[in-house]
Design a protein around this motif. Structure first.
Motif, PDB file in Angstrom:
ATOM      1  N   PHE A 533       1.074  -1.408  -0.194  1.00 57.97           N
ATOM      2  CA  PHE A 533      -0.030   0.342   0.198  1.00 57.97           C
ATOM      3  C   PHE A 533       0.920   0.981   0.201  1.00 57.97           C
ATOM      4  N   LEU A 534       1.665   1.502   0.294  1.00 57.22           N
ATOM      5  CA  LEU A 534       2.576   2.509   0.762  1.00 57.22           C
ATOM      6  C   LEU A 534       3.431   2.930  -0.445  1.00 57.22           C
ATOM      7  N   THR A 535       4.253   1.648  -1.063  1.00 60.99           N
ATOM      8  CA  THR A 535       4.690   1.844  -2.305  1.00 60.99           C
ATOM      9  C   THR A 535       3.511   2.358  -3.621  1.00 60.99           C
ATOM     10  N   HIS A 536       2.585   2.530  -3.184  1.00 61.42           N
ATOM     11  CA  HIS A 536       1.878   2.260  -4.333  1.00 61.42           C
ATOM     12  C   HIS A 536       0.640   3.657  -3.997  1.00 61.42           C
ATOM     13  N   ALA A 537       1.011   4.328  -2.690  1.00 66.59           N
ATOM     14  CA  ALA A 537       0.299   5.460  -2.476  1.00 66.59           C
ATOM     15  C   ALA A 537       0.320   6.517  -3.651  1.00 66.59           C
ATOM     16  N   THR A 538      -0.843   7.546  -4.348  1.00 67.16           N
ATOM     17  CA  THR A 538      -0.667   8.573  -4.788  1.00 67.16           C
ATOM     18  C   THR A 538      -0.531   9.762  -3.493  1.00 67.16           C
ATOM     19  N   ALA A 539      -0.200  10.673  -4.409  1.00 74.66           N
ATOM     20  CA  ALA A 539       0.154  11.874  -3.348  1.00 74.66           C
ATOM     21  C   ALA A 539      -1.193  12.228  -2.060  1.00 74.66           C
ATOM     22  N   ASP A 540      -2.746  12.265  -2.796  1.00 70.03           N
ATOM     23  CA  ASP A 540      -2.693  12.282  -1.434  1.00 70.03           C
ATOM     24  C   ASP A 540      -3.383  11.082   0.026  1.00 70.03           C
ATOM     25  N   ALA A 541      -2.229  10.507  -0.401  1.00 66.16           N
ATOM     26  CA  ALA A 541      -2.075   9.269   0.449  1.00 66.16           C
ATOM     27  C   ALA A 541      -0.319   9.385   1.554  1.00 66.16           C
ATOM     28  N   ILE A 542       0.152  10.147   0.517  1.00 61.14           N
ATOM     29  CA  ILE A 542       1.780  10.624   0.829  1.00 61.14           C
ATOM     30  C   ILE A 542       1.037  11.009   2.693  1.00 61.14           C
ATOM     31  N   PRO A 543       0.743  11.703   3.556  1.00 60.52           N
ATOM     32  CA  PRO A 543       0.194  12.019   4.557  1.00 60.52           C
ATOM     33  C   PRO A 543       0.205  10.456   5.904  1.00 60.52           C
ATOM     34  N   VAL A 544      -0.361   9.321   4.856  1.00 62.44           N
ATOM     35  CA  VAL A 544      -0.497   8.327   5.812  1.00 62.44           C
ATOM     36  C   VAL A 544       1.011   7.166   5.920  1.00 62.44           C
ATOM     37  N   VAL A 545       1.507   7.432   4.554  1.00 63.09           N
ATOM     38  CA  VAL A 545       3.117   6.975   4.503  1.00 63.09           C
ATOM     39  C   VAL A 545       3.838   7.469   5.488  1.00 63.09           C
ATOM     40  N   GLN A 546       3.495   8.728   5.947  1.00 66.15           N
ATOM     41  CA  GLN A 546       4.563   9.666   6.819  1.00 66.15           C
ATOM     42  C   GLN A 546       4.241   9.034   7.908  1.00 66.15           C
ATOM     43  N   ASN A 547       2.954   9.410   8.756  1.00 70.66           N
ATOM     44  CA  ASN A 547       2.667   8.423   9.921  1.00 70.66           C
ATOM     45  C   ASN A 547       2.678   7.084  10.357  1.00 70.66           C
ATOM     46  N   THR A 548       2.700   6.309   8.655  1.00 73.07           N
ATOM     47  CA  THR A 548       3.405   4.565   8.947  1.00 73.07           C
ATOM     48  C   THR A 548       4.226   4.531   9.193  1.00 73.07           C
ATOM     49  N   ILE A 549       5.891   5.539   8.975  1.00 76.04           N
ATOM     50  CA  ILE A 549       7.137   5.963   9.434  1.00 76.04           C
ATOM     51  C   ILE A 549       6.653   5.861  10.502  1.00 76.04           C
ATOM     52  N   MET A 550       6.696   6.787  11.284  1.00 75.08           N
ATOM     53  CA  MET A 550       6.541   7.505  12.595  1.00 75.08           C
ATOM     54  C   MET A 550       6.285   6.042  13.491  1.00 75.08           C
ATOM     55  N   THR A 551       5.321   5.516  12.825  1.00 76.53           N
ATOM     56  CA  THR A 551       4.894   4.475  13.817  1.00 76.53           C
ATOM     57  C   THR A 551       6.201   2.819  13.282  1.00 76.53           C
ATOM     58  N   ILE A 552       6.322   3.134  12.814  1.00 69.59           N
ATOM     59  CA  ILE A 552       7.306   1.777  13.167  1.00 69.59           C
ATOM     60  C   ILE A 552       8.509   2.383  13.709  1.00 69.59           C
ATOM     61  N   LEU A 553       9.168   3.195  13.510  1.00 70.39           N
ATOM     62  CA  LEU A 553      10.294   3.997  14.270  1.00 70.39           C
ATOM     63  C   LEU A 553      10.123   3.944  15.661  1.00 70.39           C
ATOM     64  N   GLN A 554       8.933   4.374  16.127  1.00 72.50           N
ATOM     65  CA  GLN A 554       8.279   4.572  16.937  1.00 72.50           C
ATOM     66  C   GLN A 554       8.527   2.712  17.747  1.00 72.50           C
ATOM     67  N   ARG A 555       8.171   1.584  17.493  1.00 71.15           N
ATOM     68  CA  ARG A 555       8.334   0.530  17.290  1.00 71.15           C
ATOM     69  C   ARG A 555       9.546   0.141  17.301  1.00 71.15           C
ATOM     70  N   MET A 556      10.043   0.352  16.375  1.00 70.48           N
ATOM     71  CA  MET A 556      11.520  -0.414  16.728  1.00 70.48           C
ATOM     72  C   MET A 556      12.619   0.201  17.765  1.00 70.48           C
ATOM     73  N   GLU A 557      12.317   1.987  17.999  1.00 69.99           N
ATOM     74  CA  GLU A 557      12.750   2.169  19.812  1.00 69.99           C
ATOM     75  C   GLU A 557      12.484   1.178  20.462  1.00 69.99           C
ATOM     76  N   HIS A 558      11.013   1.064  21.020  1.00 72.10           N
ATOM     77  CA  HIS A 558      10.946   0.801  21.373  1.00 72.10           C
ATOM     78  C   HIS A 558      11.518  -0.554  22.133  1.00 72.10           C
ATOM     79  N   LEU A 559      11.389  -1.444  20.684  1.00 68.52           N
ATOM     80  CA  LEU A 559      12.013  -3.099  20.113  1.00 68.52           C
ATOM     81  C   LEU A 559      13.341  -3.395  21.170  1.00 68.52           C
ATOM     82  N   LEU A 560      14.008  -1.767  20.222  1.00 66.60           N
ATOM     83  CA  LEU A 560      15.370  -1.674  20.216  1.00 66.60           C
ATOM     84  C   LEU A 560      15.899  -1.560  22.211  1.00 66.60           C
TER      85      LEU A 560
END
Length: 865
Positions: A533-560
């Motif tokens: 879904f993120l790979t094929h996101a059109t311009a109007d879905a870029i906020p979803v891409v940005q929010n998702t990466i923030m979630t993933i980075l938070q999860r990585m920080e917690h796991l580390l």
């Protein structure tokens, strides 16, 4: 402690006793190898020793002679070959004696030992009378156990040794094996051992199959064995038929007509599932072969040639007989079946799918009545079988034939996601995933999209198996929908049909990934769907891409932050798997946002460096972390320079991990990524990069395929730093010239394939070097190397096995050379007759390759004018 007691202790239920005994044996094998082997052999042959101890001795002997790892196998082989002849002969004699043991299990272990010794000695021209000895045992001995163990030995030998080594003895081996497999043989155990040996010998009796009389007799014996009163013999006979069809398809027309059609259809109906499975596998093999033949015929037609082999269309001829049986078998599902356990219903579904690929449109009228009759059945077995049938035939027939049927079925299938039976829902989700993947045009945005996505998202809260298929369907929807409905590329499109659903779908998938377990890999499947879904996101879905990466980075920080709390293998595996998933999403977002990832670059690199430190020697996590770094370098280009010095101390150990092929390959790729990203700025790192890469080429441990990547990387470095590559030019060109001189043995297919890939790597290196020096004042430095480059191009283009990609590289490099040295320096080389000959249009060439060839012809014409 004596040998018998020590071996018995290796089987002890007490862990400490078992480990201690195992360690003592391992020490003995290293420190006193001759005595160790003789001790094991004496126990194996001793009829007075307990059976379990003799078996342990046989297993230890075999394990001292054979290993899966090639390097360890070479070590074991050399160790045996260097053993004194008296010891070797005693061990061989005792192993042969044990074949006739009153205890059949001891004989089986002895068979493995004899075969392991043979696998070492026969390729080295030793023990040349072994086959003769074994044939004597089979033909002249009344001892049934000896016959069985000897046939097992022959089977093991045939399985472990390359066919050409045994080809000279194929007549005798085949005679002995067929003799034991005949219906006249009174012992079913002998027949079974013979059938298994025949299975393993089929590849090297090609000459026998070429002779009609011998082929007829072999087929008669195998066909008769399918009717044996012993089920195991029947299974073995059908396994032989599967292998024969795979190896000798072209010679099967007569036998299909006279016997095999009937035998296999009856076999599929056999009450014993083991027999039915092999009979179904027979038709799966037929279909796979005919799909391959259709592809070959299409390729030959595209190039205006006749195909080398032609299809006999067995599947199409047999369609009326085999389809009803397969459909009946589809209804034999078990309520509590283990999805990892292959059963006849699963086999029938796979066969039906292959059959659709083999016969195309003809499958549709053959199965539609069954689907229509049972898709609303009250019996879940028939309901699920109808859905499975529809899902299985989607690939093969022309889409225009399937589209109206799929349009009719789609609303019903969407509703069936609410079925009260888990198996029906599971198969329905899979079928919807197949439609999303293969017939995306059926899913109309204004009609089907909302109910389809709603059904799949609801399925994400179901059982793990259903979640996996729902994730897969959503992934296919994202992958195919944007490509089909967006005329623009998704990277530039402002919106698309999926835009309204992005936030809801990705949020639902992220909720799935919050699970602490990963049963059936459903959490991993959810991460894969997120990535699509993120790979094929059109311009109007870029906020979803940005929010998702923030979630993933938070999860990585917690796991580390909690990695010190992880104890136990399962927890560590879970941690590794999650980190790999995080890396996949981060890579996807970096590629999507490109230079727009800059605001998060510091945070990403900080986390990735922590991850590399935390991963220890977990290769897969390190690979994924390095791939994040490579993606970030490609996205930031020169903006990546602040992170290099912090990263290099982690890169060099990976480059020197010669025993870890995949990690080393990824690390070499990172050098290419960094060089391309920084361009001329990477010159300051070129010396340490080139030093470690050249050292790697000298390694005897490093996998040869990594060395191909290294050669290609030379081109990346040269292209990046241009004339700054001059200090490494002579050494690199010598290495490339030596590598280019490697010639394949046409009989060694692995080597032929390797040399082809090696040449591609060399050509890529040359291309990078030539391009790097082109249009500079130092371009003439290339002149002394031109002849050897052109000689390699000539060899590659003259190779009958050349690939399209290899040809394109050759033409591209030829054009680059002519363009770079266009002022007459290499005119005499370019005027050689072969150059003009190779630059004439060939039929067997892709349009892209032909375009490159025409460009090269123009460059050569300009350089020789």
């Amino acid at each position: 402690m004596n040998a018998t007691e020590l071996l018995a202790n290796t089987l002890s239920p007490d862990t400490n006793t078992r480990q201690l005994a195992t360690e003592k044996l391992e020490n003995a094998s290293r420190e006193s190898y001759p005595e160790y082997m003789l001790m094991l052999s004496s126990v194996l042959v001793d009829e007075n020793s307990p059976v379990h101890v003799r078996n342990a001795a046989g297993l230890a002997l075999k394990n001292a002679l054979s290993a899966r790892d090639p390097l360890r196998q070479a070590e074991y082989s050399n160790r045996w070959l260097n053993l004194n002849n008296d010891a070797k002969n005693k061990i061989k004699q005792e192993s042969l004696m044990t074949l006739g043991s009153a205890n059949a299990k001891a004989g089986t272990f002895a068979a493995q030992v004899v075969a392991a010794i043979a696998a070492v000695e026969l390729p080295n021209g030793q023990w040349d009378n072994l086959i003769e000895i074994l044939l004597g045992f089979v033909n002249n001995q009344p001892n049934t156990n000896l016959k069985i163990a000897t046939l097992q030995t022959i089977g093991f030998i045939c399985e472990s040794i390359k066919p050409d080594i045994l080809a000279l003895r194929s007549n005798e081996i085949l005679t002995a094996v067929i003799h034991g497999a005949r219906k006249e043989e009174t012992s079913s155990e002998v027949q079974l051992a013979a059938i298994h040996a025949l299975f393993n010998s089929l590849e090297f009796v090609r000459d026998n199959f070429d002779r009609e009389g011998e082929r007829n007799y072999i087929m008669q014996v195998v066909c008769e064995a399918t009717q044996n009163s012993t089920v195991q013999v029947q299974v073995g006979a059908f396994e032989c038929l599967v292998r024969i069809m795979d190896l000798y398809y072209d010679k099967m027309a007569l036998y299909m007509e006279q016997a095999l059609f009937g035998l296999t259809v009856v076999g599929m109906k056999h009450p014993d599932e083991k027999v039915a499975l092999q009979a179904v596998e027979f038709w799966s093999t037929v279909c796979e072969e005919e799909v391959e033949l259709a592809l070959e015929a299409q390729e030959a037609q595209d190039y205006g040639e006749m195909p080398e082999r032609e299809s006999k269309y067995f599947a199409k001829i047999a369609l009326p007989e085999i389809v009803p049986v397969l459909l009946m078998l589809l209804t034999k599902q078990e309520e509590d079946a283990d999805e990892d356990e292959w059963n006849v219903s699963m086999a029938a579904g796979t066969c039906l799918s292959l059959l659709a690929g083999a016969v195309g449109d003809a499958i549709v009228p053959a199965v539609i009545p069954f689907i229509e009759a049972h898709i609303k059945s009250e019996d879940w077995h028939y309901r699920e079988a109808a859905v499975m049938t529809f899902g299985s035939i989607l690939e093969g027939p022309d889409p225009s034939v399937l589209t109206p049927l799929a349009e009719q079925a789609l609303p019903l299938l969407i509703n069936m996601m609410a079925d009260n039976n888990i198996h029906v829902k599971d198969t329905t989700a899979w079928t919807l995933g197949r439609i999303c993947d293969i017939l995306i045009s059926v899913i109309k945005p204004d009609v089907h999209l909302h109910p389809l996505i709603s059904a799949l998202v609801n399925g994400l809260s179901d059982s793990p198996r259903i979640v996996v298929n729902c994730c897969w369907a959503l992934m296919n929807l994202a992958d195919q929908y944007g490509l089909y409905y967006n005329e623009d590329d998704t990277d530039t499109a402002q919106n698309g049909p999926l835009s309204p659903y992005y936030e809801g779908v990705v949020s639902a998938l992220l909720r799935v990934t919050e699970s602490s377990s990963n049963e059936a890999n459903y959490r991993t499947a959810a991460y894969e769907a997120i990535t699509s879904f993120l790979t094929h996101a059109t311009a109007d879905a870029i906020p979803v891409v940005q929010n998702t990466i923030m979630t993933i980075l938070q999860r990585m920080e917690h796991l580390l932050s909690i990695q010190n709390q992880i104890v136990g293998v399962d927890d560590r595996n879970n941690w590794n798997e999650l980190q790999s998933n995080f890396c996949s999403v981060i890579i996807c977002v970096i590629r999507k946002l490109g230079a727009g990832i800059q605001p998060l670059a510091d945070r990403i690199m900080t986390l990735i460096l922590q991850l590399i430190q935390s991963a220890g020697k977990t290769s897969t996590v390190l690979e994924d972390a390095f791939l994040v770094v490579g993606s970030l370098a490609s996205a930031l280009e020169s903006g990546f320079s602040p992170y290099i010095n912090a990263f290099l101390p982690f890169l060099y150990p990976a480059l020197k991990a010669h025993e870890d092929t995949q990690l080393c390959t990824v690390a070499v790729g990172i050098i290419g990524d960094i060089s391309r990203a920084l361009g001329e700025q990477s010159a300051q790192y070129a010396n340490p990069f080139m030093t470690v890469l050249l050292e790697n080429l000298q390694s005897e441990i490093l996998n040869r395929n990594v060395k191909i990547v290294i050669l290609s990387c030379f081109g990346d470095i040269a292209l990046a730093i241009g004339t700054g590559f001059e200090p490494y030019l002579e050494t690199t060109m010598n290495v490339l010239r030596q590598a280019g001189a490697v010639e394949p043995n046409p009989l060694d297919f692995d080597l032929v394939d390797y040399v082809s890939q090696l040449r591609e790597g060399i050509l890529e290196a040359y291309t990078g070097i030539v391009t790097g020096f082109k249009n500079t004042e130092k371009v003439n430095l290339l002149v002394p190397y031109t002849q050897s480059i052109l000689e390699l191009i000539q060899r590659c283009l003259a190779d009958d096995e050349r690939t399209d990609s290899l040809m394109k590289l050759c033409y591209g490099l030829l054009g680059d050379l002519a363009d770079a040295l266009s002022n007459g320096q290499i005119k005499q080389f370019l005027l050689q007759p072969w150059v003009a000959q190779e630059l004439k249009a060939r039929q067997r060439m892709s349009p892209d390759c032909k375009k490159t060839m025409r460009w090269a012809r123009e460059m050569v014409k300009n350089a020789t004018a």
